[in-house]
Design an enzyme around this catalytic site. Sequence first.
Site, short mmCIF file in Angstrom:
data_model
loop_
_atom_site.label_atom_id
_atom_site.label_comp_id
_atom_site.label_asym_id
_atom_site.label_seq_id
_atom_site.Cartn_x
_atom_site.Cartn_y
_atom_site.Cartn_z
N ARG A 36 9.39 -5.94 -1.67
CA ARG A 36 10.11 -5.15 -2.54
C ARG A 36 11.74 -4.89 -1.97
NH1 ARG A 36 4.69 -3.18 -2.28
NH2 ARG A 36 5.19 -2.45 -0.24
N GLU A 65 1.20 -1.75 9.28
CA GLU A 65 0.36 -0.64 9.09
C GLU A 65 -1.10 -1.03 8.80
OE1 GLU A 65 1.57 2.33 6.32
OE2 GLU A 65 -0.04 3.75 7.02
P1 AMP Z 1 5.86 -1.25 8.69
O1 AMP Z 1 6.19 -2.62 9.27
O2 AMP Z 1 4.56 -0.77 9.31
O3 AMP Z 1 7.08 -0.33 8.93
O4 AMP Z 1 5.67 -1.57 7.35
C1 AMP Z 1 6.59 -1.67 6.38
C2 AMP Z 1 6.29 -2.67 5.21
O5 AMP Z 1 5.17 -2.42 4.62
C3 AMP Z 1 7.39 -2.38 4.17
O6 AMP Z 1 7.69 -3.61 3.73
C4 AMP Z 1 6.24 -1.77 3.04
O7 AMP Z 1 6.62 -2.18 1.82
C5 AMP Z 1 4.84 -1.85 3.47
N1 AMP Z 1 4.11 -0.48 3.60
C6 AMP Z 1 3.70 -0.07 4.71
N2 AMP Z 1 3.09 1.14 4.68
C7 AMP Z 1 3.19 1.37 3.41
C8 AMP Z 1 2.72 2.48 2.10
N3 AMP Z 1 2.10 3.51 2.80
N4 AMP Z 1 3.19 2.52 1.09
C9 AMP Z 1 3.91 1.20 0.66
N5 AMP Z 1 4.22 0.41 1.29
C10 AMP Z 1 3.89 0.25 2.62
#
Ligand code: AMP
Length: 176
Positions: free
Chosen positions: A64, A101
């Site tokens: 995205r 996550e």
């Molecule tokens: P992080 O590496 O944990 O900061 O995760 C960020 C990436 O995971 C981003 O590219 C987001 O698109 C996706 N992402 C993580 N958690 C969510 C969520 N709750 N809703 C939508 N996208 C998420």
Amino acid sequence: MPSVSIADIEAAIRNVPDFPKPGIQFKDITPVLADGRLFSGVMDLMLEGVKPGSVDKIVGIDARGFIFGAAAAVKMGVGFVPVRKKGKLPWATHEQSYDLEYGSNTMAIHIDAVHPGERVLLLDDLLATGGTAAATVKLLEKLGAKIVGLNFLIELKFLDGRARLADFPVRSLVAY
Ligand code: AMP
């Protein structure tokens, strides 16, 4: 002046419980993208304070981040660099693994995507744990890029992703 408010954007972000796994509250930004006024307003707000000529390239994170990153690059008249999931880029790459996550991942960048000293701005839709962004920062540092900031549409504050990006200016428009 941006034509939309943060409240307008927040109202359009759809929360999808238990996607893609139980317990995850997925923030669906497709309703924002589908509304031309909101999408355009988001781009104005994400680039607010970024002065023309202050950035050489925009980096967008798979997948995205490509949407916002490419729109930002066109708006600023600078190049766009995709950081992709491992195995998708066709040329020679650097790779960096990280936990996110939900699950784990390896990101990759073309070895010639950014030149030493180039000023880059990172864009993504959402900052959660910060693992994806931190891995991207490592890839960019390997190439000698100067990271001027990381801008997100959404931040999940309770996961404190910012702590992993403490060396850089981090901005987000909507926080949960
Ligand atoms: P992080 O590496 O944990 O900061 O995760 C960020 C990436 O995971 C981003 O590219 C987001 O698109 C996706 N992402 C993580 N958690 C969510 C969520 N709750 N809703 C939508 N996208 C998420």
